[in-house]
Design an enzyme around this catalytic site. Structure first.
Site, PDB file in Angstrom:
ATOM      1  N   GLU A 140     -13.075 -26.309  -7.503  1.00  0.00           N
ATOM      2  CA  GLU A 140     -14.533 -26.312  -7.299  1.00  0.00           C
ATOM      3  C   GLU A 140     -14.967 -25.030  -6.590  1.00  0.00           C
ATOM      4  O   GLU A 140     -14.125 -24.331  -6.005  1.00  0.00           O
ATOM      5  CB  GLU A 140     -14.917 -27.540  -6.455  1.00  0.00           C
ATOM      6  CG  GLU A 140     -14.442 -27.432  -5.023  1.00  0.00           C
ATOM      7  CD  GLU A 140     -14.286 -28.782  -4.318  1.00  0.00           C
ATOM      8  OE1 GLU A 140     -13.977 -29.778  -4.999  1.00  0.00           O
ATOM      9  OE2 GLU A 140     -14.455 -28.799  -3.094  1.00  0.00           O
ATOM     10  N   LYS A 142     -16.300 -22.361  -3.888  1.00  0.00           N
ATOM     11  CA  LYS A 142     -16.218 -22.233  -2.432  1.00  0.00           C
ATOM     12  C   LYS A 142     -17.546 -21.650  -1.969  1.00  0.00           C
ATOM     13  O   LYS A 142     -17.876 -20.503  -2.249  1.00  0.00           O
ATOM     14  CB  LYS A 142     -15.063 -21.307  -2.039  1.00  0.00           C
ATOM     15  CG  LYS A 142     -14.902 -21.139  -0.537  1.00  0.00           C
ATOM     16  CD  LYS A 142     -13.578 -20.493  -0.228  1.00  0.00           C
ATOM     17  CE  LYS A 142     -13.287 -20.257   1.238  1.00  0.00           C
ATOM     18  NZ  LYS A 142     -14.346 -20.219   2.182  1.00  0.00           N
ATOM     19  N   ASP A 144     -20.462 -20.250   0.353  1.00  0.00           N
ATOM     20  CA  ASP A 144     -20.451 -19.383   1.521  1.00  0.00           C
ATOM     21  C   ASP A 144     -21.634 -19.718   2.426  1.00  0.00           C
ATOM     22  O   ASP A 144     -22.687 -19.095   2.351  1.00  0.00           O
ATOM     23  CB  ASP A 144     -20.509 -17.926   1.049  1.00  0.00           C
ATOM     24  CG  ASP A 144     -20.017 -16.978   2.113  1.00  0.00           C
ATOM     25  OD1 ASP A 144     -19.483 -17.455   3.133  1.00  0.00           O
ATOM     26  OD2 ASP A 144     -20.165 -15.753   1.932  1.00  0.00           O
ATOM     27  N   TYR A 253     -18.261 -31.610   0.165  1.00  0.00           N
ATOM     28  CA  TYR A 253     -17.133 -31.378  -0.735  1.00  0.00           C
ATOM     29  C   TYR A 253     -15.806 -31.976  -0.280  1.00  0.00           C
ATOM     30  O   TYR A 253     -14.766 -31.680  -0.848  1.00  0.00           O
ATOM     31  CB  TYR A 253     -16.948 -29.885  -0.966  1.00  0.00           C
ATOM     32  CG  TYR A 253     -17.019 -29.052   0.310  1.00  0.00           C
ATOM     33  CD1 TYR A 253     -16.080 -29.204   1.320  1.00  0.00           C
ATOM     34  CD2 TYR A 253     -18.045 -28.128   0.496  1.00  0.00           C
ATOM     35  CE1 TYR A 253     -16.149 -28.464   2.476  1.00  0.00           C
ATOM     36  CE2 TYR A 253     -18.122 -27.384   1.658  1.00  0.00           C
ATOM     37  CZ  TYR A 253     -17.170 -27.549   2.645  1.00  0.00           C
ATOM     38  OH  TYR A 253     -17.246 -26.827   3.792  1.00  0.00           O
ATOM     39  N   LYS A 344     -10.036 -16.385  -3.430  1.00  0.00           N
ATOM     40  CA  LYS A 344     -11.244 -15.651  -3.065  1.00  0.00           C
ATOM     41  C   LYS A 344     -11.613 -14.603  -4.117  1.00  0.00           C
ATOM     42  O   LYS A 344     -10.732 -13.952  -4.672  1.00  0.00           O
ATOM     43  CB  LYS A 344     -11.033 -14.943  -1.707  1.00  0.00           C
ATOM     44  CG  LYS A 344     -10.683 -15.883  -0.549  1.00  0.00           C
ATOM     45  CD  LYS A 344     -11.914 -16.530   0.046  1.00  0.00           C
ATOM     46  CE  LYS A 344     -12.712 -15.612   0.897  1.00  0.00           C
ATOM     47  NZ  LYS A 344     -12.353 -15.580   2.292  1.00  0.00           N
ATOM     48  N   CYS A 438     -45.328  11.445  12.084  1.00  0.00           N
ATOM     49  CA  CYS A 438     -45.166  10.733  10.809  1.00  0.00           C
ATOM     50  C   CYS A 438     -44.661  11.694   9.729  1.00  0.00           C
ATOM     51  O   CYS A 438     -45.258  12.751   9.517  1.00  0.00           O
ATOM     52  CB  CYS A 438     -46.513  10.137  10.392  1.00  0.00           C
ATOM     53  SG  CYS A 438     -46.464   9.452   8.720  1.00  0.00           S
ATOM     54  N   CYS A 441     -47.847  12.004   7.042  1.00  0.00           N
ATOM     55  CA  CYS A 441     -49.127  12.655   7.348  1.00  0.00           C
ATOM     56  C   CYS A 441     -49.076  13.515   8.609  1.00  0.00           C
ATOM     57  O   CYS A 441     -50.038  14.192   8.933  1.00  0.00           O
ATOM     58  CB  CYS A 441     -50.235  11.612   7.484  1.00  0.00           C
ATOM     59  SG  CYS A 441     -50.066  10.575   8.939  1.00  0.00           S
ATOM     60  N   CYS A 456     -47.009   4.685  12.482  1.00  0.00           N
ATOM     61  CA  CYS A 456     -48.040   5.677  12.217  1.00  0.00           C
ATOM     62  C   CYS A 456     -49.332   4.879  12.108  1.00  0.00           C
ATOM     63  O   CYS A 456     -49.426   3.968  11.284  1.00  0.00           O
ATOM     64  CB  CYS A 456     -47.752   6.380  10.892  1.00  0.00           C
ATOM     65  SG  CYS A 456     -49.191   7.282  10.285  1.00  0.00           S
ATOM     66  N   CYS A 461     -53.089   7.450   5.962  1.00  0.00           N
ATOM     67  CA  CYS A 461     -51.792   8.104   5.734  1.00  0.00           C
ATOM     68  C   CYS A 461     -51.366   7.872   4.272  1.00  0.00           C
ATOM     69  O   CYS A 461     -51.272   6.730   3.816  1.00  0.00           O
ATOM     70  CB  CYS A 461     -50.773   7.525   6.703  1.00  0.00           C
ATOM     71  SG  CYS A 461     -49.072   7.934   6.298  1.00  0.00           S
TER      72      CYS A 461
HETATM   73  S1  IVH Z   1     -12.439 -27.961   1.774  1.00  0.00           S
HETATM   74  C1  IVH Z   1      -9.335 -28.611   5.054  1.00  0.00           C
HETATM   75  N1  IVH Z   1     -14.080 -27.164  -0.065  1.00  0.00           N
HETATM   76  O1  IVH Z   1     -14.540 -22.752   3.525  1.00  0.00           O
HETATM   77  C2  IVH Z   1     -10.129 -28.396   3.854  1.00  0.00           C
HETATM   78  N2  IVH Z   1     -14.100 -26.017   2.008  1.00  0.00           N
HETATM   79  O2  IVH Z   1     -12.684 -20.797   4.542  1.00  0.00           O
HETATM   80  C3  IVH Z   1     -11.559 -28.583   4.136  1.00  0.00           C
HETATM   81  N3  IVH Z   1     -15.784 -24.235   2.167  1.00  0.00           N
HETATM   82  O3  IVH Z   1     -13.943 -24.362   6.565  1.00  0.00           O
HETATM   83  C4  IVH Z   1     -12.391 -27.619   3.456  1.00  0.00           C
HETATM   84  N4  IVH Z   1     -16.602 -24.498   0.136  1.00  0.00           N
HETATM   85  O4  IVH Z   1     -16.355 -24.449   5.586  1.00  0.00           O
HETATM   86  C5  IVH Z   1     -13.633 -26.957   1.181  1.00  0.00           C
HETATM   87  N5  IVH Z   1     -15.538 -26.589  -1.783  1.00  0.00           N
HETATM   88  C6  IVH Z   1     -15.086 -26.399  -0.540  1.00  0.00           C
HETATM   89  C7  IVH Z   1     -15.616 -25.402   0.295  1.00  0.00           C
HETATM   90  C8  IVH Z   1     -15.091 -25.235   1.575  1.00  0.00           C
HETATM   91  C9  IVH Z   1     -16.685 -23.816   1.271  1.00  0.00           C
HETATM   92  C10 IVH Z   1     -15.617 -23.643   3.514  1.00  0.00           C
HETATM   93  C11 IVH Z   1     -15.350 -24.627   4.617  1.00  0.00           C
HETATM   94  C12 IVH Z   1     -14.029 -24.180   5.189  1.00  0.00           C
HETATM   95  C13 IVH Z   1     -13.990 -22.733   4.825  1.00  0.00           C
HETATM   96  C14 IVH Z   1     -12.628 -22.152   4.841  1.00  0.00           C
END
Ligand code: IVH
Length: 714
Positions: A140, A142, A144, A253, A344, A438, A441, A456, A461
């Site tokens: 799934e 990740k 941010d 998640y 990543k 400025c 002008c 300014c 201007c």
């Molecule tokens: S699972 C122990 N699933 O990424 C496992 N984490 O870099 C629990 N994060 O601390 C985390 N998307 O804050 C999981 N689909 C996802 C995620 C996710 C983002 C974050 C989470 C974690 C951090 C680690």
């Protein structure tokens, strides 16, 4: 999750409730209790449609009516308020530090990798420990954002915390209660679950992030570096009311703890499915069960290629062993579980050299230092300049010319200096000197007390005039296609426009004087300018570029007055009484309208027929509950304008005829499909004239038509 039958039922119920405002108002306590319970159900359903599925089935107006009906009942009978009532999302006031709480299960981090090789190593370790040839993984996105843990006890959302040190986090429950995608109640008990702790992430989508930063810049505040910082900063604000304004979302998640333990879903996939069905926002639709690591790698690569199109910032994919039975044998290190790994994506950061700093004049005269960089690739884009915002930002980060800087480009936004790599200094770096005059002008710059930026203050201007013209034409203001910065500059330099009022007196022949303009482009710009006259008061107020007035503020202002003159005459104290308008903003508005040259621009706009008043008086919504569809060419105005009128009067505007359609308005040469569909469904068909009669009490379309001037002149 709602079945289609249940959805139909809830929509029917909503309609019924909307048709019984008086009965609701007069209800005795027992009846009120029943109404409150139904209202809560329908509101939760509309929240789910709006916030989780992003496909609302009622208008904002109808939603507000339902919400208000519930609030009214609860204020008449406070004893009927329940902690999971949608009205309880409304932020409560707290201040001070956050208390800390212990997580039910420690919030560990994730092991991570950037390479396929390491993913294969991870798979090998898992297979060895589990003793199987092939493992099923759930993969799934990740997200941010900022990590959170939510606790539900007896179906109620009782606690929400930050990650903290992993063992204990900060209790930010009141803030999280304002996040619409976190249900205040979820039917875990149906699955025998008494208590559950869920992991998730607070997010801001890229579009909201862009808007939020634009508003911050408009208000003279430093923008956030990326959506993650914006989300993390927002959930730790001290005032939940402020949090509520931040348009946060939460995705969940991971189920980390369940009481009784026997009710813990046996696989990760089932956990997410359960959360999805209970109305949470989850990765359910974006996750995939993969057999073996090669399928995992394929899926991750697919996502990497569409990452930029995703509405939220993603920094990779998370690969989790699906079967939770194996979690015990796989175990944990002190840092991360051995049953999951993050793959990543390429980072959106890079280091490069700051070559020099130039100073730009903004629309309201603010001087912004801009760093010129040795060009560097970040996430597929070459970055060669970066805003340094103001003197405070430069001082705080101790940025010097010649420094090596870490640059981030997140959320499709302007690049941002994260930090200076001090270790890379060789002693030749030079402090950044601010100019005294400025750069456009030459007038002397001033720094007002309490402000971070030099300004300014010469209203004539040239740099400011050009930017004001460009801003007026921008999408969120008057949306004049073709009026970009270079055209604005050319209009100024040819002496054709000194302010936004002048634009409306330009003829196609004038526009032909602009470099690279031919008949077609001149005609197009002319028409774009003329067609912008009816955008509405909020867009005008935003477009005028009054300091601190972003489009949210402009909208609030426009809802509080009948026309711009009422606003111009309003004393600062009354302005500050308008919800969301503070003293600084009120003073800035007052200052704007006190200047004769600004009033002159407004008069010019008025003479040219630019709409400077609101369409209807607040609260008056004569087309409420009606859905309009148009077919054929209209004589009165564009179809877009007709739609605007319908919506401003509380109705809905749609492009296709359905059972919900109230009127099909027929113009010249109507489409046959819409007409025959209307006939089939028994939808009422009316002429354009009948439509105009219906709205003429509120909007003077004939006048608009007269004032929009002649069409093409060539
Ligand atoms: S699972 C122990 N699933 O990424 C496992 N984490 O870099 C629990 N994060 O601390 C985390 N998307 O804050 C999981 N689909 C996802 C995620 C996710 C983002 C974050 C989470 C974690 C951090 C680690």
């Amino acid at each position: 999750m709602y079945t289609p039958e249940r959805e139909r039922e809830l929509i029917e119920l909503s309609k019924r409730l909307l048709g019984e405002p008086d009965r609701i108002k007069r209800a005795d306590k027992e009846e009120a209790r029943r109404y409150a319970s139904i209202l809560r159900e329908v509101i939760n359903y509309h929240d789910y449609k709006y916030y989780v599925q992003a496909s609302p089935v009622v208008s904002d107006y109808e939603y507000d009516l339902l919400f208000k009906a519930l609030k009214d009942i609860e204020s008449r009978y406070p004893e009927l308020i329940t902690p999971d009532s949608p009205t309880q999302r409304v932020a409560s006031e707290i201040s001070g530090e956050f208390p800390t709480v212990r997580h039910y299960a420690p919030m560990l981090s994730l092991d991570n990798t950037y390479t396929e090789e390491e993913l294969r190593d991870f798979d090998r370790r898992v297979r060895e420990l589990v003793g199987l040839d092939e493992i099923e993984y759930s993969v799934e996105p990740k997200y941010d954002g900022a990590g959170i843990a939510l606790v539900y006890r007896n179906d109620l959302f009782t606690r929400g915390a930050t990650r903290g040190d992993g063992e204990t986090g900060e209790d930010i429950t009141p803030n999280l209660r304002t996040v619409r995608t976190i249900p205040l109640k979820a039917d875990f008990s149906e699955f025998g679950i008494e208590l559950i702790e869920i992991r998730g992430e607070v997010l801001i989508n890229k579009e909201e992030f862009r808007k939020m930063n634009q508003e911050r810049l408009d208000e003279g505040l430093p923008p956030f570096a990326n959506p993650r910082n914006a989300a993390a900063g927002s959930i730790r604000l001290q005032n939940p009311k402020e949090v509520a304004k931040r348009r946060l979302e939460a995705v969940v998640y991971q189920v980390s703890y369940v009481e009784p333990e026997s009710k813990h879903p046996p696989t990760h996939y089932e956990s997410i499915k359960l959360l999805h069905e209970l109305g949470f926002k989850t990765p359910f639709k974006d996750m995939k069960l993969c057999k073996g690591i090669e399928e995992v790698i394929d899926y991750c690569r697919q996502w990497e290629s569409v990452r930029e199109d995703y509405p939220y910032e993603l920094d990779g994919m998370v690969v989790k062993v699906n079967n939770k039975e194996f979690y015990e044998v796989l175990g944990f290190t002190s840092h991360h579980p051995r049953w999951a790994i993050a793959f990543k994506f390429k980072p959106k950061q890079a280091t490069t050299k700051l070559l020099k700093v130039v100073f730009q004049v903004g629309r309201v005269g603010t001087i912004t230092p801009v760093g010129k960089l040795e060009p560097v690739q970040i996430g597929g884009v070459v970055v060669s300049s970066v805003s340094l915002f103001n003197e405070d930002f430069i001082k705080e980060k101790d940025i010097r010319v010649g420094d090596t800087v870490l640059i981030e480009r997140a959320g499709e936004v302007i690049p941002y200096v994260v930090e200076v790599i001090k270790e890379a200094r060789d002693g030749d770096e030079a402090p950044i000197e601010f100019p005294k005059n400025c750069p456009s002008c030459g007038s002397k710059l001033v720094k007002l007390p309490g402000e971070a930026a030099y300004r300014c203050i010469n209203i004539a201007c040239p740099a400011q005039v050009v930017l004001r013209l460009k801003h007026w034409g921008s999408r969120e203001a008057m949306d004049i296609r073709g009026l970009g910065e270079s055209t604005a500059k050319a209009l100024y330099e040819k002496g054709l426009a000194r302010d936004v009022g002048d634009l409306y007196y330009l003829k196609p022949l004038d526009l032909l004087k602009l470099p690279n303009f031919a008949e077609k482009s001149a005609n197009n710009l002319y028409e774009a300018i003329q067609n912008s006259k009816n955008r509405g008061l909020d867009r005008v107020l935003y477009g005028l570029g009054i300091r601190y007035v972003g489009h949210t503020t402009a909208k609030k202002l426009s809802e509080s007055v009948r026309d711009i003159w009422e606003l111009a005459e309003m004393p600062a104290e009354r302005l500050a009484d308008i919800e969301g308008i503070g003293e600084i903003v009120a003073n800035s508005i007052k200052e704007f309208f006190l200047r004769e040259e600004n009033l002159e621009v407004i008069r010019k706009l008025e003479r040219a027929g630019v709409k400077l008043s609101r369409d209807v008086v607040k609260g008056e919504e004569p087309l409420k509950g009606m859905v309009f569809v148009f077919t054929g060419a209209l004589e009165c105005c564009s179809r877009e304008r007709a739609g605007e009128i319908v919506e401003s009067l509380g109705g809905l505007f749609s492009n296709s005829v359905s059972k919900k359609t109230t009127y099909l308005v027929v113009g010249k040469e109507p489409g046959r499909t819409k007409l025959s569909r209307a006939e089939q469904l028994g939808v009422k068909v009316i002429t354009e004239e009948e439509f105009i009669n219906m709205v003429s009490k509120y909007v003077d379309i004939e006048k608009e038509k007269r004032e929009s001037g002649p069409g093409r002149l060539f």
